[in-house]
Design a protein around this motif. Structure first.
Motif, PDB file in Angstrom:
ATOM      1  N   GLN A  33       0.832  -1.206   0.000  1.00 56.01           N
ATOM      2  CA  GLN A  33       0.000   0.000   0.000  1.00 56.01           C
ATOM      3  C   GLN A  33       0.869   1.260   0.000  1.00 56.01           C
ATOM      4  O   GLN A  33       0.624   2.205  -0.762  1.00 56.01           O
ATOM      5  CB  GLN A  33      -0.927  -0.015   1.220  1.00 56.01           C
ATOM      6  N   ILE A  34       1.881   1.282   0.861  1.00 56.05           N
ATOM      7  CA  ILE A  34       2.722   2.474   0.958  1.00 56.05           C
ATOM      8  C   ILE A  34       3.593   2.630  -0.284  1.00 56.05           C
ATOM      9  O   ILE A  34       3.833   3.755  -0.749  1.00 56.05           O
ATOM     10  CB  ILE A  34       3.572   2.412   2.244  1.00 56.05           C
ATOM     11  N   THR A  35       4.030   1.521  -0.869  1.00 55.97           N
ATOM     12  CA  THR A  35       4.797   1.604  -2.117  1.00 55.97           C
ATOM     13  C   THR A  35       3.961   2.253  -3.216  1.00 55.97           C
ATOM     14  O   THR A  35       4.458   3.112  -3.964  1.00 55.97           O
ATOM     15  CB  THR A  35       5.262   0.209  -2.571  1.00 55.97           C
ATOM     16  N   GLN A  36       2.702   1.874  -3.312  1.00 55.14           N
ATOM     17  CA  GLN A  36       1.816   2.476  -4.313  1.00 55.14           C
ATOM     18  C   GLN A  36       1.594   3.958  -4.034  1.00 55.14           C
ATOM     19  O   GLN A  36       1.545   4.779  -4.956  1.00 55.14           O
ATOM     20  CB  GLN A  36       0.472   1.742  -4.334  1.00 55.14           C
ATOM     21  N   ILE A  37       1.463   4.318  -2.756  1.00 58.59           N
ATOM     22  CA  ILE A  37       1.290   5.723  -2.391  1.00 58.59           C
ATOM     23  C   ILE A  37       2.497   6.537  -2.831  1.00 58.59           C
ATOM     24  O   ILE A  37       2.372   7.629  -3.404  1.00 58.59           O
ATOM     25  CB  ILE A  37       1.070   5.860  -0.868  1.00 58.59           C
ATOM     26  N   VAL A  38       3.696   5.996  -2.593  1.00 58.95           N
ATOM     27  CA  VAL A  38       4.927   6.700  -2.982  1.00 58.95           C
ATOM     28  C   VAL A  38       5.004   6.825  -4.501  1.00 58.95           C
ATOM     29  O   VAL A  38       5.354   7.894  -5.042  1.00 58.95           O
ATOM     30  CB  VAL A  38       6.167   5.966  -2.430  1.00 58.95           C
ATOM     31  N   LEU A  39       4.670   5.752  -5.217  1.00 58.89           N
ATOM     32  CA  LEU A  39       4.741   5.779  -6.687  1.00 58.89           C
ATOM     33  C   LEU A  39       3.778   6.800  -7.278  1.00 58.89           C
ATOM     34  O   LEU A  39       4.106   7.511  -8.230  1.00 58.89           O
ATOM     35  CB  LEU A  39       4.430   4.390  -7.254  1.00 58.89           C
ATOM     36  N   GLN A  40       2.579   6.881  -6.724  1.00 62.98           N
ATOM     37  CA  GLN A  40       1.544   7.732  -7.294  1.00 62.98           C
ATOM     38  C   GLN A  40       1.598   9.167  -6.776  1.00 62.98           C
ATOM     39  O   GLN A  40       1.191  10.097  -7.482  1.00 62.98           O
ATOM     40  CB  GLN A  40       0.169   7.136  -6.998  1.00 62.98           C
ATOM     41  N   ASN A  41       2.127   9.359  -5.567  1.00 65.83           N
ATOM     42  CA  ASN A  41       2.041  10.691  -4.963  1.00 65.83           C
ATOM     43  C   ASN A  41       3.377  11.216  -4.432  1.00 65.83           C
ATOM     44  O   ASN A  41       3.438  12.334  -3.924  1.00 65.83           O
ATOM     45  CB  ASN A  41       1.047  10.663  -3.789  1.00 65.83           C
ATOM     46  N   GLY A  42       4.420  10.406  -4.549  1.00 65.24           N
ATOM     47  CA  GLY A  42       5.702  10.784  -3.968  1.00 65.24           C
ATOM     48  C   GLY A  42       6.423  11.853  -4.758  1.00 65.24           C
ATOM     49  O   GLY A  42       6.003  12.235  -5.851  1.00 65.24           O
TER      50      GLY A  42
END
Length: 271
Positions: A138-147
């Motif tokens: 979940q956090i990896t996807q957050i970083v990819l999409q919003n980081g």
């Protein structure tokens, strides 16, 4: 009788004028006192800010000197770390400095589909902290999409529970530069996640506490292979200074990033 009455009226007029004049003087003095107080507070606030800024500068200078004196290792027994102090009282105010080595925490912004070593360490950290491993995806996807993220608290904006962020917060950070985890400053749970060997992690933490730092030979003595994303130096430090002069108080937080080639220290304001 008429003269006495006129004299009485004149006296009343004089007293009335004096009363009004006295009132005006009191108002002027009161306004002047308020202006002086405001000026004093402004001066105190400026002094407190300068004192806090000086605390940041002292750490930056210590980090630059450290790069010249011992560029191959960074640990909490060095002068740059000793710049962090309990509250210091001066003749005109007081201040305190705190320092956190950002490379002693896992960098959330390092997560990505190609960052297999980082993902494995983060999953192991979640297990060590008794958090669900699904958070890694979940956090990896957050970083990819919003980081890149500005800090762990940014996860709250994307649905990660407050309790999970609170559990993670002491062990994770978010930077805009990449760097290895410093074995001399990582937290105990992060050491365990790096080694995936609780016994070896406890041994290294105990050795670090006893002598103040770790070197390659310390890992070799325990039969530990150094993890590929770890090292013994740091380049990113979070510094907070709090200063007060009179009733004025100033708080500054800066991220100090030290150039790994030149040792020059750059300051970045943090939210």
């Amino acid at each position: 009788m008429t003269r006495n009455r006129q004299s009485g009226v004149s006296l009343l007029n004089v007293l009335a004028v004096l009363a009004v004049g006295t009132g005006l003087v009191q108002i002027m003095l009161r306004d002047q006192d308020a202006a002086v107080q405001r000026l004093d507070h402004t001066n105190s606030a400026a002094q407190a800010h300068a004192l806090a800024k000086g605390g940041i500068t002292s750490v930056a200078v210590a980090l630059q000197r450290d790069f010249q004196d011992s560029p191959d290792i960074d640990h909490l027994g060095e002068p740059w770390a000793q710049a962090a102090q309990d509250q210091i009282a001066l003749d005109f105010g007081k201040f305190e400095v705190s320092i956190e080595d950002a490379r002693g925490k896992f960098d959330l912004n390092a997560l990505g589909p190609a960052a297999l070593a980082e993902i494995r360490v983060f999953e192991a950290l979640l297990v060590t902290l008794d958090l669900p491993r699904i958070l890694a995806g979940q956090i990896t996807q957050i970083v990819l999409q919003n980081g890149p993220l500005t800090g762990p608290e940014a996860l709250l904006e994307y649905g990660i529970a407050q309790s999970d962020v609170d559990r993670l917060n002491p062990h994770v950070t978010a930077t805009v530069t990449r760097g290895t985890l410093n074995l001399n400053t990582v937290t105990a749970p992060l050491m365990a996640a790096l080694l995936r060997n609780p016994s070896a992690a406890r041994g290294l933490i105990a050795r670090r506490a006893a002598q103040g730092w770790l070197e390659a030979r310390d890992l070799a003595a325990l039969g530990v292979v150094q993890p590929p994303i770890s090292g013994y130096t740091s380049d990113t430090f979070d510094v907070t200074t709090v200063a007060s002069v009179g009733e004025a108080r100033a708080r500054l937080t800066r991220r100090l990033v030290r150039d790994t080639d030149t040792g020059e220290v750059h300051r970045i304001a943090l939210p």
